[in-house]
Scaffold this active site. Sequence first.
Site, PDB file in Angstrom:
ATOM      1  N   LYS A 154     -23.049   3.973  37.622  1.00 44.57           N
ATOM      2  CA  LYS A 154     -21.668   3.928  38.119  1.00 44.57           C
ATOM      3  C   LYS A 154     -21.066   2.639  37.578  1.00 44.57           C
ATOM      4  N   TYR A 203     -23.992   4.270  29.259  1.00 43.26           N
ATOM      5  CA  TYR A 203     -24.885   3.578  30.179  1.00 43.26           C
ATOM      6  C   TYR A 203     -26.331   3.521  29.707  1.00 43.26           C
ATOM      7  N   ILE A 234      18.035  -4.419   8.638  1.00 41.27           N
ATOM      8  CA  ILE A 234      17.192  -5.545   9.048  1.00 41.27           C
ATOM      9  C   ILE A 234      16.277  -5.109  10.183  1.00 41.27           C
ATOM     10  N   SER A 266      -0.647 -16.281   6.623  1.00 38.76           N
ATOM     11  CA  SER A 266      -1.846 -15.595   7.143  1.00 38.76           C
ATOM     12  C   SER A 266      -2.892 -16.504   7.758  1.00 38.76           C
ATOM     13  N   ASN A 304      -3.551 -18.249  13.899  1.00 42.52           N
ATOM     14  CA  ASN A 304      -2.948 -19.023  14.995  1.00 42.52           C
ATOM     15  C   ASN A 304      -3.907 -19.100  16.180  1.00 42.52           C
ATOM     16  N   CYS A 305      -4.508 -17.940  16.480  1.00 40.80           N
ATOM     17  CA  CYS A 305      -5.303 -17.819  17.692  1.00 40.80           C
ATOM     18  C   CYS A 305      -6.587 -18.637  17.615  1.00 40.80           C
ATOM     19  N   ALA A 359      12.884  -6.165  12.707  1.00 39.27           N
ATOM     20  CA  ALA A 359      12.289  -7.393  13.254  1.00 39.27           C
ATOM     21  C   ALA A 359      11.067  -7.033  14.090  1.00 39.27           C
ATOM     22  N   ARG A 397       0.841  -1.210   0.000  1.00 42.53           N
ATOM     23  CA  ARG A 397       0.000   0.000   0.000  1.00 42.53           C
ATOM     24  C   ARG A 397       0.873   1.255   0.000  1.00 42.53           C
ATOM     25  N   GLY A 407       7.240  -8.821  16.150  1.00 42.52           N
ATOM     26  CA  GLY A 407       6.444  -9.976  16.577  1.00 42.52           C
ATOM     27  C   GLY A 407       7.037 -10.744  17.751  1.00 42.52           C
TER      28      GLY A 407
HETATM   29  C1  LIG Z   1      -4.742 -10.865   6.469  1.00 34.31           C
HETATM   30  C2  LIG Z   1      -3.646  -9.866   6.692  1.00 34.31           C
HETATM   31  C3  LIG Z   1      -2.547 -10.026   5.695  1.00 34.31           C
HETATM   32  C4  LIG Z   1      -4.293  -8.484   6.552  1.00 34.31           C
HETATM   33  O1  LIG Z   1      -3.385  -7.460   6.830  1.00 34.31           O
HETATM   34  P1  LIG Z   1      -3.797  -5.912   6.619  1.00 34.31           P
HETATM   35  O2  LIG Z   1      -4.176  -5.673   5.224  1.00 34.31           O
HETATM   36  O3  LIG Z   1      -2.725  -5.099   7.193  1.00 34.31           O
HETATM   37  O4  LIG Z   1      -5.048  -5.761   7.590  1.00 34.31           O
HETATM   38  P2  LIG Z   1      -6.604  -5.501   7.346  1.00 34.31           P
HETATM   39  O5  LIG Z   1      -7.179  -6.438   6.367  1.00 34.31           O
HETATM   40  O6  LIG Z   1      -7.223  -5.432   8.679  1.00 34.31           O
HETATM   41  O7  LIG Z   1      -6.644  -4.043   6.694  1.00 34.31           O
HETATM   42  C5  LIG Z   1      -6.158  -2.952   7.388  1.00 34.31           C
HETATM   43  C6  LIG Z   1      -5.916  -1.859   6.375  1.00 34.31           C
HETATM   44  O8  LIG Z   1      -7.121  -1.532   5.686  1.00 34.31           O
HETATM   45  C7  LIG Z   1      -7.519  -0.198   5.942  1.00 34.31           C
HETATM   46  N1  LIG Z   1      -8.967  -0.251   6.192  1.00 34.31           N
HETATM   47  C8  LIG Z   1      -9.633  -1.133   6.957  1.00 34.31           C
HETATM   48  N2  LIG Z   1     -10.946  -0.869   6.915  1.00 34.31           N
HETATM   49  C9  LIG Z   1     -11.102   0.180   6.102  1.00 34.31           C
HETATM   50  C10 LIG Z   1     -12.244   0.922   5.670  1.00 34.31           C
HETATM   51  N3  LIG Z   1     -13.456   0.614   6.074  1.00 34.31           N
HETATM   52  N4  LIG Z   1     -12.048   1.937   4.843  1.00 34.31           N
HETATM   53  C11 LIG Z   1     -10.809   2.252   4.419  1.00 34.31           C
HETATM   54  N5  LIG Z   1      -9.712   1.585   4.809  1.00 34.31           N
HETATM   55  C12 LIG Z   1      -9.865   0.561   5.629  1.00 34.31           C
HETATM   56  C13 LIG Z   1      -6.712   0.244   7.140  1.00 34.31           C
HETATM   57  O9  LIG Z   1      -6.445   1.610   7.090  1.00 34.31           O
HETATM   58  C14 LIG Z   1      -5.456  -0.583   7.004  1.00 34.31           C
HETATM   59  O10 LIG Z   1      -4.616  -0.011   6.042  1.00 34.31           O
HETATM   60  P3  LIG Z   1      -3.231   0.714   6.457  1.00 34.31           P
HETATM   61  O11 LIG Z   1      -2.470  -0.261   7.301  1.00 34.31           O
HETATM   62  O12 LIG Z   1      -2.589   1.001   5.162  1.00 34.31           O
HETATM   63  O13 LIG Z   1      -3.654   1.931   7.198  1.00 34.31           O
HETATM   64  C15 LIG Z   1      -3.004 -10.030   8.092  1.00 34.31           C
HETATM   65  O14 LIG Z   1      -3.820  -9.447   9.063  1.00 34.31           O
HETATM   66  C16 LIG Z   1      -2.830 -11.483   8.478  1.00 34.31           C
HETATM   67  O15 LIG Z   1      -2.019 -12.180   7.926  1.00 34.31           O
HETATM   68  N6  LIG Z   1      -3.651 -11.976   9.445  1.00 34.31           N
HETATM   69  C17 LIG Z   1      -3.684 -13.376   9.834  1.00 34.31           C
HETATM   70  C18 LIG Z   1      -2.567 -13.760  10.794  1.00 34.31           C
HETATM   71  C19 LIG Z   1      -2.723 -13.204  12.165  1.00 34.31           C
HETATM   72  O16 LIG Z   1      -2.855 -12.002  12.343  1.00 34.31           O
HETATM   73  N7  LIG Z   1      -2.645 -14.075  13.158  1.00 34.31           N
HETATM   74  C20 LIG Z   1      -2.734 -13.684  14.521  1.00 34.31           C
HETATM   75  C21 LIG Z   1      -4.142 -13.399  14.910  1.00 34.31           C
HETATM   76  S1  LIG Z   1      -5.116 -14.862  14.778  1.00 34.31           S
HETATM   77  C1  LIG Z   2     -28.828   3.309  45.417  1.00 35.65           C
HETATM   78  C2  LIG Z   2     -28.025   4.563  45.553  1.00 35.65           C
HETATM   79  C3  LIG Z   2     -28.509   5.447  46.654  1.00 35.65           C
HETATM   80  C4  LIG Z   2     -26.571   4.122  45.843  1.00 35.65           C
HETATM   81  O1  LIG Z   2     -25.708   5.198  45.916  1.00 35.65           O
HETATM   82  P1  LIG Z   2     -24.182   4.995  46.320  1.00 35.65           P
HETATM   83  O2  LIG Z   2     -24.081   4.406  47.662  1.00 35.65           O
HETATM   84  O3  LIG Z   2     -23.473   6.262  46.080  1.00 35.65           O
HETATM   85  O4  LIG Z   2     -23.654   3.977  45.206  1.00 35.65           O
HETATM   86  P2  LIG Z   2     -23.161   2.460  45.279  1.00 35.65           P
HETATM   87  O5  LIG Z   2     -24.113   1.585  45.959  1.00 35.65           O
HETATM   88  O6  LIG Z   2     -22.777   2.098  43.890  1.00 35.65           O
HETATM   89  O7  LIG Z   2     -21.831   2.513  46.152  1.00 35.65           O
HETATM   90  C5  LIG Z   2     -20.762   3.274  45.758  1.00 35.65           C
HETATM   91  C6  LIG Z   2     -19.903   3.492  46.978  1.00 35.65           C
HETATM   92  O8  LIG Z   2     -19.464   2.256  47.529  1.00 35.65           O
HETATM   93  C7  LIG Z   2     -18.057   2.112  47.448  1.00 35.65           C
HETATM   94  N1  LIG Z   2     -17.815   0.741  46.994  1.00 35.65           N
HETATM   95  C8  LIG Z   2     -18.431   0.096  45.971  1.00 35.65           C
HETATM   96  N2  LIG Z   2     -17.940  -1.150  45.863  1.00 35.65           N
HETATM   97  C9  LIG Z   2     -17.020  -1.302  46.820  1.00 35.65           C
HETATM   98  C10 LIG Z   2     -16.163  -2.368  47.203  1.00 35.65           C
HETATM   99  N3  LIG Z   2     -16.175  -3.534  46.561  1.00 35.65           N
HETATM  100  N4  LIG Z   2     -15.322  -2.171  48.218  1.00 35.65           N
HETATM  101  C11 LIG Z   2     -15.317  -1.005  48.868  1.00 35.65           C
HETATM  102  N5  LIG Z   2     -16.103   0.045  48.551  1.00 35.65           N
HETATM  103  C12 LIG Z   2     -16.939  -0.117  47.537  1.00 35.65           C
HETATM  104  C13 LIG Z   2     -17.603   3.182  46.505  1.00 35.65           C
HETATM  105  O9  LIG Z   2     -16.315   3.645  46.829  1.00 35.65           O
HETATM  106  C14 LIG Z   2     -18.652   4.253  46.667  1.00 35.65           C
HETATM  107  O10 LIG Z   2     -18.382   4.985  47.839  1.00 35.65           O
HETATM  108  P3  LIG Z   2     -17.867   6.505  47.802  1.00 35.65           P
HETATM  109  O11 LIG Z   2     -18.822   7.253  46.913  1.00 35.65           O
HETATM  110  O12 LIG Z   2     -17.900   6.942  49.201  1.00 35.65           O
HETATM  111  O13 LIG Z   2     -16.486   6.421  47.217  1.00 35.65           O
HETATM  112  C15 LIG Z   2     -28.076   5.413  44.254  1.00 35.65           C
HETATM  113  O14 LIG Z   2     -27.212   4.887  43.291  1.00 35.65           O
HETATM  114  C16 LIG Z   2     -29.463   5.431  43.644  1.00 35.65           C
HETATM  115  O15 LIG Z   2     -30.366   6.007  44.166  1.00 35.65           O
HETATM  116  N6  LIG Z   2     -29.638   4.743  42.499  1.00 35.65           N
HETATM  117  C17 LIG Z   2     -30.923   4.568  41.849  1.00 35.65           C
HETATM  118  C18 LIG Z   2     -31.359   5.780  41.020  1.00 35.65           C
HETATM  119  C19 LIG Z   2     -30.572   5.961  39.780  1.00 35.65           C
HETATM  120  O16 LIG Z   2     -29.337   6.051  39.791  1.00 35.65           O
HETATM  121  N7  LIG Z   2     -31.296   6.066  38.657  1.00 35.65           N
HETATM  122  C20 LIG Z   2     -30.675   6.302  37.385  1.00 35.65           C
HETATM  123  C21 LIG Z   2     -30.095   5.062  36.846  1.00 35.65           C
HETATM  124  S1  LIG Z   2     -31.375   3.874  36.548  1.00 35.65           S
END
Ligand SMILES: CC(C)(COP(=O)(O)OP(=O)(O)OC[C@H]1O[C@@H](n2cnc3c(N)ncnc32)[C@H](O)[C@@H]1OP(=O)(O)O)[C@@H](O)C(=O)NCCC(=O)NCCS
Ligand SMILES: CC(C)(COP(=O)(O)OP(=O)(O)OC[C@H]1O[C@@H](n2cnc3c(N)ncnc32)[C@H](O)[C@@H]1OP(=O)(O)O)[C@@H](O)C(=O)NCCC(=O)NCCS
Lengths: 551, 551
Positions: free
Chosen positions: B434, B426, B278, B38, B41-42, B280, B21, B282
């Site tokens: 939170k 969220y 050279i 290509s 492996n994973c 290298a 490219r 990976g």
């Molecule tokens: C298949 C393989 C040769 C592809 O390599 P690659 O062409 O570099 O990677 P991708 O196909 O993800 O393409 C990425 C490129 O396309 C471009 N691209 C991706 N999506 C795009 C989009 N929607 N529009 C425009 N460009 C895009 C990116 O910019 C990137 O190009 P650049 O590097 O020049 O910036 C290589 O990833 C490979 O051998 N993979 C298998 C082995 C392997 O990774 N094993 C370990 C994990 S299992």
């Molecule tokens: C229920 C409610 C009163 C709880 O409030 P809160 O006590 O501040 O929140 P949490 O129960 O998540 O607890 C967080 C606190 O516990 C602490 N805490 C959480 N997990 C902990 C853990 N594993 N170990 C030690 N401390 C922990 C945090 O540090 C935090 O305390 P801090 O603020 O003093 O630092 C409030 O979230 C509420 O009214 N929720 C419903 C309404 C709402 O949010 N609606 C919109 C979304 S649907």
Amino acid sequence: MKIIIVGGVAGGATAAARIRRNDETAEILMIERGQYISFANCGLPYHISGMIEEREQLLVTSEPAFTERYRVDVRSHTEAIAIDRKNKVVRLRNVTSGDEYDESYDKLLLSPGAEPVRPKLPGIDSPRVFGLRNIADMDRIMTHLAQHNPRRAVVIGGGFIGIEVAENLHEKAVFTTIVEGCDQILTPLDYEMAAIVHSHMRDKNIELYLEDKVEQFEDKDSHTVVYLSSGRRLQADLVVLAIGVRPETTLARAAGIDLGSTGGIRVNSHLQTSDPDIYAVGDAIEVTQTISGQQVLIPLAGPANRQGRMAADNMVFGNSKTYRGTQGTSILKAFDLAAATTGLNEKQLVAADIPFLSCITHSGSHASYYPGAKQISLKLLFTDKGEILGAQAVGADGADKRIDVIATAIHGKLNVEDLTELELAYAPPYGSAKDPVNIAGYVATNVLNKSHELIEWKELRAALETKESDMQLIDVRTAEEFGFGSIPTARNIDVNQLREHLDELDVNKPVVLFCQIGLRGYLAYRILTQHGFTQVRNLSGGYKSYAWAVD
Amino acid sequence: MKIIIVGGVAGGATAAARIRRNDETAEILMIERGQYISFANCGLPYHISGMIEEREQLLVTSEPAFTERYRVDVRSHTEAIAIDRKNKVVRLRNVTSGDEYDESYDKLLLSPGAEPVRPKLPGIDSPRVFGLRNIADMDRIMTHLAQHNPRRAVVIGGGFIGIEVAENLHEKAVFTTIVEGCDQILTPLDYEMAAIVHSHMRDKNIELYLEDKVEQFEDKDSHTVVYLSSGRRLQADLVVLAIGVRPETTLARAAGIDLGSTGGIRVNSHLQTSDPDIYAVGDAIEVTQTISGQQVLIPLAGPANRQGRMAADNMVFGNSKTYRGTQGTSILKAFDLAAATTGLNEKQLVAADIPFLSCITHSGSHASYYPGAKQISLKLLFTDKGEILGAQAVGADGADKRIDVIATAIHGKLNVEDLTELELAYAPPYGSAKDPVNIAGYVATNVLNKSHELIEWKELRAALETKESDMQLIDVRTAEEFGFGSIPTARNIDVNQLREHLDELDVNKPVVLFCQIGLRGYLAYRILTQHGFTQVRNLSGGYKSYAWAVD
Ligand SMILES: CC(C)(COP(=O)(O)OP(=O)(O)OC[C@H]1O[C@@H](n2cnc3c(N)ncnc32)[C@H](O)[C@@H]1OP(=O)(O)O)[C@@H](O)C(=O)NCCC(=O)NCCS
Ligand SMILES: CC(C)(COP(=O)(O)OP(=O)(O)OC[C@H]1O[C@@H](n2cnc3c(N)ncnc32)[C@H](O)[C@@H]1OP(=O)(O)O)[C@@H](O)C(=O)NCCC(=O)NCCS
Ligand SMILES: Cc1cc2nc3c(=O)[nH]c(=O)nc-3n(C[C@H](O)[C@H](O)[C@H](O)COP(=O)(O)OP(=O)(O)OC[C@H]3O[C@@H](n4cnc5c(N)ncnc54)[C@H](O)[C@@H]3O)c2cc1C
Ligand SMILES: Cc1cc2nc3c(=O)[nH]c(=O)nc-3n(C[C@H](O)[C@H](O)[C@H](O)COP(=O)(O)OP(=O)(O)OC[C@H]3O[C@@H](n4cnc5c(N)ncnc54)[C@H](O)[C@@H]3O)c2cc1C
């Protein structure tokens, strides 16, 4: 120290709990107009369908449990009706008995939330028209469902709550129509990203009427007629209004506390209102958008919770904590898709007068060879210096993860080049060696250093509409893919054979390339530009984005 | 420009594609000893069970397809056997025909990967003993499975590949034992986090023999006996060796290219070896760990891919890109759990002489009231200035997301206070207002500013073992929870009643508090320390972590 908190849910209850943890001796009064404190607002739509089975699950904690643990004096069914700031006294009214009385405070916290917008349309007081903000609202909808077994629902508004309500009514086998004034639902997304959700919702048999508005409701014996400005009339057995919320500022306004230009309560960086003894948090306040620096309303639960905790600290320890603003990360489930965003979208950037570049990529949620990979469409917005301005992701799996990663990157002021370097957890069930976020970073950095130039679907559509351009539109997919449908006027040259067909193209005329998602178009771009072509662009997001946006 | 690449998989093939490219005119030779370039492996372990159904799915691209698209001269079945650096020539051998010949280069890239460690144990050449690094290895295992229908397998090594192989053999109904020399599997995790995986694997009926080593294999007619240093003897119809890999440096070493102290090829920040022509990348190279600054081996696909792309740029354009090191983010699926890490763990921090603090929290993967929430156990390691050093997450859903967020935070040099401010997407199906990452940030910042002091399970266990301490151990859960089992010698005082029972505790003696996950213990901590108690600590991760680690 005596602290009164108005509002007993997200911001208010969090603040109450944190104040107690900060100070065993504080006297804490938590005032809540409704029946319940600490309920899960965000869960309400899901009880409508029974997805959340038990109503009780929505009550995150109860008044007795909260009182026992935190020794907070909870006053539910109680409304704060006035603040006498001079004497530091709040007037309370028991909404059941009507009794009124005063309570003094040293510090006051307002977390009164927001109220649903309810325009004064003819017929809006119909018993078939509902809103959804709290448990009582939900109970009313549930009762209506049980008593009237509605067959057709109309949801007014295609925002988060509207879409959630539509999905859950649909799950209850109610045929549901969404009416939305804009040309798209889900305005936090840009059009071509929302278009993916449009298509999915329609597949699920949700009817969407876009660019249309409700003008009137008319009750008939058996149903309500919803009149739209387009002249359409919809029959509904149930109507849910979800056209947005506005900050609940009645109390603050009456007390002479400053509001901002957005209509939200104005606070400083310590979440203090214009009265230093009164703090405010949550949906009721306006906040600084961290990227644009503008004052905005971002009524979301995460910010409300965080602000509640911070205000608690500042009230107890003095202004020790600074709120740095809200970025605006949000997510919505729409049937099998998640649509998530962080930062600013195109419309917001235009409004804030921030120049931007963008790219759209489509990647697998995890390695394609491991079963269950789903497509994630990712849009990245960035400046010409590479600063990340926003991102949007839509997909059936892993869209939330990618937006959370980019939200964190934005918080850390990382740039698009950093996105290429992020080391994200990879094993085949979870991601790819080149994660979708890395890929978005690659494309964006290529765009920045001009080793890749994009054209957006809008510009291509406009160019095609004028028909005058001498643009050469080339579909570089395989002949087979081309056969299944392409963009009108496109010629097909498979990228793998492009080098042998260079002489068929006019090197002096513009070339627009596209493939399915953008990758092969990019490869073709690299080939052409290294063979003397100077006016080449690749369609951002490929045929996929184009087809969603234009069809 | 003529570029030769040795190794045609993750690093090599990525570099080849990027070089093309970058430069249409470069002559690119890609040399691969094996049959396939290509390949995934994973994905290899997952074809053993049929989870990845088709063998072909593992061939990400084929030699003809890659050649057609990228015009790379691919030489599979060809081994690079020597480098004449003075004359810039590589000696190649066709492994099928045995023919040898030379190819000159302007730039050479080594991406030869790693080789599985294979200790010279008696009997290791048994036809029932296998390794797993490439398609040929996998084919051999598949053939053995088909021909011999094994009933019992022994996997030597409890690292990523060992665990994946064990899971996939188990899915094929082969009773599988893992033998591991350390006291835990999955050494990237700290003991109490790995203990969650131990318990889960055992639930799935995988047998774990920890702190035990293989000494010898003995073939019998129908099976192989595996002799362990503990004296145990295991019968196996199939043995898979997965005790780690070492960099494949035969070629580099013979050519006099510098190796580092880890045994990997030494490269500079441009991925250039001691010979400037050279490069290298990976598994074969040693890299700088971004946090400790130490030279380490991190044989993972993400870094290999990224390095391949970067080396391609540096070879074509000169040293324009700088590799900033590897953080070491990784993830493993172990049946229903994901175990993910980023940065450094306790052992690595101790080895690098970096002082650290830590906290363990357990949170729901999303809002508890929305169906399907799973527990995520999250360990955060940080300095006394709040810098994030590492994180580990184990859970059935969303552990990958939280580690990716923290990995991004580490890349951006965010601190634990930033974690409290992260705005993550969220809605009830995806997270909590939170988020678990915010919660970990809260707990960590509380620890930093000493509004919360933790005791680790190890220290508590040691204190309980000496029995001499005057520690008051208080279980602040409910009486019902206490009834189901607690830590020996603990007294039960429900946190909700603690304020009424203060006089039952000696304010002058140390108090250790615990609940199920740590939250209520923290609340109790806040109550006691504000009532005159000065020696109070709360058990990190609560009874949950303690029980996993100690039982
Ligand atoms: C298949 C393989 C040769 C592809 O390599 P690659 O062409 O570099 O990677 P991708 O196909 O993800 O393409 C990425 C490129 O396309 C471009 N691209 C991706 N999506 C795009 C989009 N929607 N529009 C425009 N460009 C895009 C990116 O910019 C990137 O190009 P650049 O590097 O020049 O910036 C290589 O990833 C490979 O051998 N993979 C298998 C082995 C392997 O990774 N094993 C370990 C994990 S299992
Ligand atoms: C229920 C409610 C009163 C709880 O409030 P809160 O006590 O501040 O929140 P949490 O129960 O998540 O607890 C967080 C606190 O516990 C602490 N805490 C959480 N997990 C902990 C853990 N594993 N170990 C030690 N401390 C922990 C945090 O540090 C935090 O305390 P801090 O603020 O003093 O630092 C409030 O979230 C509420 O009214 N929720 C419903 C309404 C709402 O949010 N609606 C919109 C979304 S649907
Ligand atoms: C259906 C629905 C779904 C949602 N889904 C999501 C989501 O998925 N993700 C997300 O981030 N956000 C969501 N939200 C928004 C989220 O619930 C709010 O952002 C959050 O609750 C705001 O917190 P708050 O404390 O400002 O207000 P609230 O939580 O609304 O609490 C305000 C409380 O104050 C009380 N009150 C107001 N005035 C007075 C007064 N004068 N006296 C006494 N009491 C008073 C009200 O009765 C109310 O209970 C959703 C909201 C709704 C309604
Ligand atoms: C079973 C298994 C599961 C894995 N799972 C994960 C995972 O989930 N996540 C993860 O991040 N990583 C995983 N890995 C590791 C990942 O595959 C490697 O980190 C990555 O492939 C390294 O890339 P590389 O280019 O350095 O080497 P490789 O991809 O191994 O490629 C090296 C190639 O060079 C060839 N070669 C070597 N010497 C010569 C020579 N002299 N002449 C010609 N050719 C030569 C080899 O035949 C080999 O094909 C896994 C590995 C295995 C084996």
